[in-house]
Motif scaffolding. Structure first.
Motif, PDB file in Angstrom:
ATOM      1  N   THR A 423       0.803  -1.228   0.000  1.00  0.00           N
ATOM      2  CA  THR A 423       0.000   0.000   0.000  1.00  0.00           C
ATOM      3  C   THR A 423       0.833   1.273   0.000  1.00  0.00           C
ATOM      4  OG1 THR A 423      -0.117   0.142   2.424  1.00  0.00           O
ATOM      5  CG2 THR A 423      -1.780  -1.211   1.312  1.00  0.00           C
ATOM      6  N   GLY A 424       2.097   1.169   0.449  1.00  0.00           N
ATOM      7  CA  GLY A 424       2.914   2.369   0.586  1.00  0.00           C
ATOM      8  C   GLY A 424       2.481   3.234   1.747  1.00  0.00           C
ATOM      9  N   SER A 425       1.615   2.702   2.654  1.00  0.00           N
ATOM     10  CA  SER A 425       1.073   3.480   3.771  1.00  0.00           C
ATOM     11  C   SER A 425       1.433   2.820   5.099  1.00  0.00           C
ATOM     12  CB  SER A 425      -0.448   3.597   3.659  1.00  0.00           C
ATOM     13  OG  SER A 425      -1.001   4.146   4.845  1.00  0.00           O
ATOM     14  N   PHE A 426       2.127   3.554   5.958  1.00  0.00           N
ATOM     15  CA  PHE A 426       2.420   3.048   7.291  1.00  0.00           C
ATOM     16  C   PHE A 426       1.180   3.080   8.179  1.00  0.00           C
ATOM     17  CE2 PHE A 426       6.807   4.000   5.996  1.00  0.00           C
ATOM     18  CZ  PHE A 426       7.447   2.854   6.447  1.00  0.00           C
ATOM     19  N   ARG A 427       0.197   3.908   7.843  1.00  0.00           N
ATOM     20  CA  ARG A 427      -1.034   3.952   8.646  1.00  0.00           C
ATOM     21  C   ARG A 427      -1.818   2.647   8.497  1.00  0.00           C
ATOM     22  NH1 ARG A 427      -2.363   8.895  10.861  1.00  0.00           N
ATOM     23  NH2 ARG A 427      -1.147  10.667  10.086  1.00  0.00           N
ATOM     24  N   TYR A 428      -1.946   2.160   7.283  1.00  0.00           N
ATOM     25  CA  TYR A 428      -2.614   0.873   7.087  1.00  0.00           C
ATOM     26  C   TYR A 428      -1.814  -0.251   7.747  1.00  0.00           C
ATOM     27  CZ  TYR A 428      -5.825   2.983   3.716  1.00  0.00           C
ATOM     28  OH  TYR A 428      -6.780   3.753   3.118  1.00  0.00           O
TER      29      TYR A 428
END
Length: 464
Positions: A423-428
């Motif tokens: 995803t490229g997202s650390f939040r997910y």
């Protein structure tokens, strides 16, 4: 330890409790010694610095523009630089899954646990010292140093946890384990405070930022080795207890005992259920701790000084949190107290997902919440599990336990890195960890703690 009837009848005071308390104090010094590795190296400096070095060495980028993910080649794979720390921890745990049970079986047969503790601790400290050479584009030496020192740390903790059973009664164990964790937070926090000062004022000290980071990681290795001297000198050795005799050499005996224990675990269903629950909720805990600095820097866009100061705050608040959970266990029991801690972790993960970027106050508040539940759940899990182990198999059972202890969470680390890579997202990536706490909490809720203690042949504490 049993009281000596002759000393009671002759009117001489029983000094065993005093001797045990002194050994418990000496034992706690190893928490003080090794915690610096987890705070300075594992939690604060290694992750962001390793990513920085890996990105500098990267010659490939997956994606376009802002969505580009820099990668480094390894064994024919392109690994995301941002996920590299997680991959290293995951690899170390896979190897630990093979080695630690064998080490635990050998420790159970040893009357020199102190020697085992010293050997693993000093070897690990020397290996961790190699992180000083993590510089330029040389990410491989950092990967090796963390990989090897993680395995050696896990090996030393197998011995360390097994010693707890030798030096405490069932009623003393929650308090002894909680004091050890609390003492560890002070030790890790003190060195982190020194390192925060060094990093913050590195320019005035004539150091580059990179050299300051490398010196801080080196200091943690030196701290680990130096303070290990105290428990090694002050602890006593105890003869093995109720160990099954298996023919053959030391390796044959160790593998044989491991196989017997794995088959025999069906006779201890509550112990097995707790161990499976622990796999999940502890993986969640470890992944949050190991990736806190990465999440803060990459997702929340906070600077290294803020991150280090937050982790420092967590260390000192966690000292009180560990003691608080120790007191809570005396009133409500370790079992219920662990469940309360897991509920707290679920709330922390949800809050972390919604934290706004660059908001220092909210990040500090989250750190306080982590601190309150962090030490308590881990300290009580250790002492509670010790009550579920049959006599003579402490080292081997704690080796299984240690595979999923701090610094060896492979499921969580792997999931965190894979979600980020996809995803490229650390939040997910951080939000996905809620799965581990929910599954672990539900499995723990299903077990019968008193039945588990009785199955293992141990005395019930006054409050379970």
């Amino acid at each position: 330890m049993r009281e000596d009837p002759s000393s009671m009848s002759s009117g001489i005071a029983n000094l065993e409790p005093i001797a045990r308390r002194e050994e418990q104090k000496a034992w706690s010094w190893y928490d003080w010694a090794n915690s610096a590795y987890f705070t300075t190296i594992g939690t604060v400096f290694f992750g962001p610095w390793m990513i920085h070095i890996a990105k500098a060495a990267s010659t490939n980028c997956v994606g376009q523009g802002k969505d580009c993910i820099e990668t480094v080649p390894f064994l024919g794979l392109n690994l995301a630089a941002g996920g590299l720390p997680g991959y290293i921890v995951a690899a170390a745990t896979v190897v630990s899954a093979i080695l630690l049970p064998i080490i635990g079986a050998m420790v159970d047969r040893s009357s020199a646990k102190k020697t085992w503790l010293a050997g693993f601790a000093y070897s690990g400290a020397l290996t961790a010292a190699l992180l000083f050479f993590l510089d330029g584009k040389n990410w491989q030496i950092g990967a090796f140093a963390l990989f090897a020192s993680n395995i050696l740390m896990g090996s030393s903790l197998v011995v360390y946890n097994a010693i707890l059973v030798d030096i405490s009664t069932s009623d003393e164990r929650d308090a002894a384990s909680s004091r050890g964790w609390a003492w560890g937070y002070l030790g890790g926090g003190l060195l982190l405070l020194i390192n925060l000062i060094v990093y913050t004022f590195h320019a005035k000290l004539g150091l580059s930022a990179g050299l300051a980071v490398r010196l801080c990681m080196l200091s943690a290795a030196v701290w680990w080795g130096a303070f290990t001297i105290i428990p090694v000198r002050r602890l006593r050795n105890y003869a093995p207890r109720a160990v099954e005799q298996i023919e053959g050499g030391v390796w044959e005996r160790s593998f044989g005992q491991l196989w017997r224990t794995l088959k025999d675990m069906r006779n201890y269903p509550q112990t097995l259920l707790f161990l499976i629950a622990y796999v999940f909720f502890n993986d969640g805990i470890q992944t949050v701790i190991n990736n806190a600095a990465v999440y803060g820097s990459e997702a929340l866009k906070l600077g290294q000084t803020v991150l280090t100061a937050t982790i420092l705050l967590v260390q000192f608040v966690a000292f009180g949190g560990a003691l608080f959970f120790g007191k809570l266990a005396q009133k409500r029991g370790a079992y219920d107290s662990i469940l309360y801690g897991i509920l707290g972790w679920i709330g922390i993960v949800v809050i972390a997902y919604f934290l706004p970027a660059k908001n220092v106050a909210f990040f500090l508040a989250l750190g306080v919440g982590i601190a309150v539940v962090m030490g308590g759940t881990q300290a009580l899990a250790r002492s509670f599990f010790s009550l579920l182990i049959p006599h003579g198999r402490e080292g081997e059972y704690f080796s299984l336990y240690q595979m999923f202890e701090r610094g060896t969470s492979w499921l969580g680390s792997l999931m965190f890195s894979l979600v980020y890579q996809m995803t490229g997202s650390f939040r997910y990536a951080i939000l996905g960890l809620i799965t581990f706490f929910v599954i672990g909490g539900l499995l723990l809720w299903k077990m019968d703690p008193e039945e588990g203690i009785r199955e293992a042949g141990n005395a019930l504490p006054s409050v379970v």
